[in-house]
Scaffold this motif. Structure first.
Motif, PDB file in Angstrom:
ATOM      1  N   LYS A  10      45.472  66.360  70.289  1.00  0.00           N
ATOM      2  CA  LYS A  10      45.186  65.051  70.883  1.00  0.00           C
ATOM      3  C   LYS A  10      46.105  63.973  70.323  1.00  0.00           C
ATOM      4  CE  LYS A  10      40.328  65.891  71.799  1.00  0.00           C
ATOM      5  NZ  LYS A  10      39.181  66.257  70.985  1.00  0.00           N
ATOM      6  N   GLU A  11      46.644  64.232  69.126  1.00  0.00           N
ATOM      7  CA  GLU A  11      47.551  63.248  68.505  1.00  0.00           C
ATOM      8  C   GLU A  11      48.999  63.476  68.924  1.00  0.00           C
ATOM      9  OE1 GLU A  11      45.062  64.655  66.500  1.00  0.00           O
ATOM     10  OE2 GLU A  11      43.859  62.836  66.723  1.00  0.00           O
ATOM     11  N   HIS A  12      49.216  64.346  69.901  1.00  0.00           N
ATOM     12  CA  HIS A  12      50.536  64.536  70.505  1.00  0.00           C
ATOM     13  C   HIS A  12      51.531  65.311  69.639  1.00  0.00           C
ATOM     14  CE1 HIS A  12      48.906  61.870  73.496  1.00  0.00           C
ATOM     15  NE2 HIS A  12      48.675  60.967  72.552  1.00  0.00           N
ATOM     16  N   GLU A  13      50.987  66.278  68.846  1.00  0.00           N
ATOM     17  CA  GLU A  13      51.888  67.241  68.207  1.00  0.00           C
ATOM     18  C   GLU A  13      51.841  68.536  69.017  1.00  0.00           C
ATOM     19  OE1 GLU A  13      49.361  65.872  66.243  1.00  0.00           O
ATOM     20  OE2 GLU A  13      50.589  64.359  65.220  1.00  0.00           O
ATOM     21  N   TRP A  14      52.887  69.342  68.874  1.00  0.00           N
ATOM     22  CA  TRP A  14      52.865  70.691  69.447  1.00  0.00           C
ATOM     23  C   TRP A  14      53.046  71.703  68.312  1.00  0.00           C
ATOM     24  CZ3 TRP A  14      57.166  73.501  68.268  1.00  0.00           C
ATOM     25  CH2 TRP A  14      58.382  72.823  68.073  1.00  0.00           C
ATOM     26  N   VAL A  15      52.545  72.938  68.556  1.00  0.00           N
ATOM     27  CA  VAL A  15      52.787  74.022  67.610  1.00  0.00           C
ATOM     28  C   VAL A  15      53.062  75.290  68.414  1.00  0.00           C
ATOM     29  CG1 VAL A  15      50.283  74.365  67.348  1.00  0.00           C
ATOM     30  CG2 VAL A  15      51.826  75.369  65.675  1.00  0.00           C
TER      31      VAL A  15
END
Lengths: 122, 366
Positions: A10-15
């Motif tokens: 939701k905080e706009h990181e990707w993994v």
């Protein structure tokens, strides 16, 4: 814009759960504008999902990077120190931020479709 | 519900793909393509800014000159018809109400051009000081303002006006037609580059905006948002109200002493306080800060020397022109020395920096 093989927060990181690489999304880099500074964590440090693991700064904004998962930092993208604009140019490729040995927290992640819905609501 | 205002060019900004943010009570474009690109366009070619959010207050009447002198720290005797002065405006205690431009049309007719975020506050302050027989009109909603800035500005503007722009010297203005619209054209700006600020009626704003973009495009002109306006003014060492100036910061502390006339006989609000401050010596001063360690100094960050707080950053940014991380700071006078090695506290960590002169950037004058 939001590759299917990645998971999102939701905080706009990707993994990427295969390569264990982590970065910020296309949406995040666009909202920030020109990235001019990146603060990276030290290798070997352990984080819980949701911990602040670094900072991305654009000309106007300072933004924390939150760990999408729990684990230990095993590599950081040192190219960003001299070329922070890679985050704008290639957020899922050359703009990766760090690599983690993942120990948990994957269950909270969003798939591409759910993330897309989230940003459409914003 | 608090309603945000829009300038007459709002729709144009949206059409151009601008990112819109709130600034000074207005919905304004912060960037179109990107702050760094836009910044560089202004330094190298020319940029067009919508600054219609700025406030304009008209002062008319026999007592106009005397009245304005009471409000501003600079000396109004320095201007005559067609000239402009920059001046802080102070409270009785020397703190700053705003900084503004005074346009002199004649001895009984002036404009005060004030910051958007302060227009209402200034208006109330100015009215409360009115004793003279003068007429005060807040004409902010009737007037639009465009800024055309950069080395190509004169060439671009000359294409759409019969006025001889070469004749307009720095901080002078003339009235005439631009793109067929009644305009006031002044050689002023907020970027550190040569350029003009053009005042027109609100209803003419779109016409002038599009005409300028049209005629300017072949010469490299691009629309510029408030993001680059801030980095440009920052490099040029120009103060921004709410950062370098505030009710708690006097113009002397902000390094604006050449705009504070303490020596001639003119009398203005705050003069006694500023004279006293000068006599006892300033406790803090404006300085430039350049980072040595990695990190960007940001507004509000503390500056330390030997682990003791000595001041704080009032504006800070990555400087696109110089490629450095720089700050403007307010620091204890005894520490304010070029070459002084200090620490900026970034996220509770001391990062090495050095004090430098401002402005960081000065254009080469032909």
């Amino acid at each position: 814009m939001y590759p299917k093989n990645l998971k999102y927060t939701k905080e706009h990181e990707w993994v990427n759960l295969e390569t264990k690489k982590i970065g910020i999304t296309h949406y995040a880099q666009e909202a920030l504008g020109d990235v001019v500074f990146v603060e990276l964590p030290e290798i070997g440090v352990e984080f819980e999902a949701g911990d602040s693991i670094g900072v991305v700064e654009s000309v106007k904004a300072v933004s924390d990077i939150y760990s999408p998962v729990s684990g230990k930092v095993v590599a950081v993208n040192e190219d960003l120190l001299d070329s922070p604009e890679l985050i704008n140019q290639d957020p899922y490729g050359k703009g990766w931020i760090l690599e983690m040995e993942i120990t948990g927290g994957e269950e909270e992640l969003l798939d591409a479709e759910a993330y897309q819905r989230l940003i459409e609501e914003e | 519900m608090y309603n945000l205002k829009r300038t007459p060019l709002y729709e144009e900004h949206v059409k151009l793909g601008a990112k819109i943010v709130e600034f000074g009570g207005f919905e304004m474009p912060v960037q179109y393509k990107g702050i760094i690109d836009e910044h560089n366009v202004v330094r190298k070619k020319a940029g067009l800014f919508d600054v219609s959010h700025m406030g304009e207050i008209e002062v008319r009447g026999q007592g106009a000159k005397k009245f304005i002198q009471k409000l501003i720290t600079n000396n109004i005797e320095k201007i005559e018809p067609g000239k402009i002065i920059y001046s802080p405006m102070c409270y009785e205690n020397g703190g700053t109400v705003d900084d503004l431009l005074v346009y002199c049309f004649n001895a009984e007719h002036y404009w005060l051009v004030v910051n958007a975020s302060n227009t209402e506050k200034d208006w109330q302050w100015i009215i409360s000081q009115k004793r003279e027989e003068i007429e005060l009109i807040n004409i902010s909603d009737d007037i639009a303002q465009l800024a055309l800035q950069g080395p190509m500005a004169e060439k671009i503007l000359q294409q759409i006006t019969p006025l001889n722009l070469e004749e307009i010297k720095y901080f002078r203005f003339i009235q005439g037609q631009v793109a067929g619209c009644d305009s006031i054209v002044s050689r002023t700006g907020y970027t550190g580059e040569d350029g003009f600020e053009i005042y027109i009626k609100t209803e003419d704003a779109c016409k002038l905006w599009n005409e300028l973009l049209d005629k300017g495009k072949p010469l490299g002109l691009a629309p510029i948002g408030l993001g680059a306006r801030d980095t440009l003014r920052f490099e040029a060492g120009l103060p921004l109200y709410g950062h370098e100036l505030s009710p708690d910061i006097t113009p002397l502390e902000a390094g604006l002493d050449i705009f504070v006339d303490l020596d001639s006989g003119s009398d203005f609000i705050g003069k006694n306080a500023l004279q006293a401050q000068k006599a006892t010596g300033l406790k803090r001063k404006k300085m430039g800060i350049e980072m040595v360690d990695r990190g960007i100094p940001r507004e509000g960050y503390t500056i330390q020397k030997n682990n003791q707080d000595i001041g704080y950053i009032t504006s800070g940014s990555f400087s696109p022109t110089l490629g450095k991380n720089l700050g403007i700071a307010l620091v204890k006078t005894e520490e304010a020395q070029v070459g002084n090695n200090v620490d900026v506290m970034i996220r509770n960590r001391p990062c090495r920096a050095v004090m430098v002169k401002t402005p960081f950037y000065k254009r080469e004058v032909k």
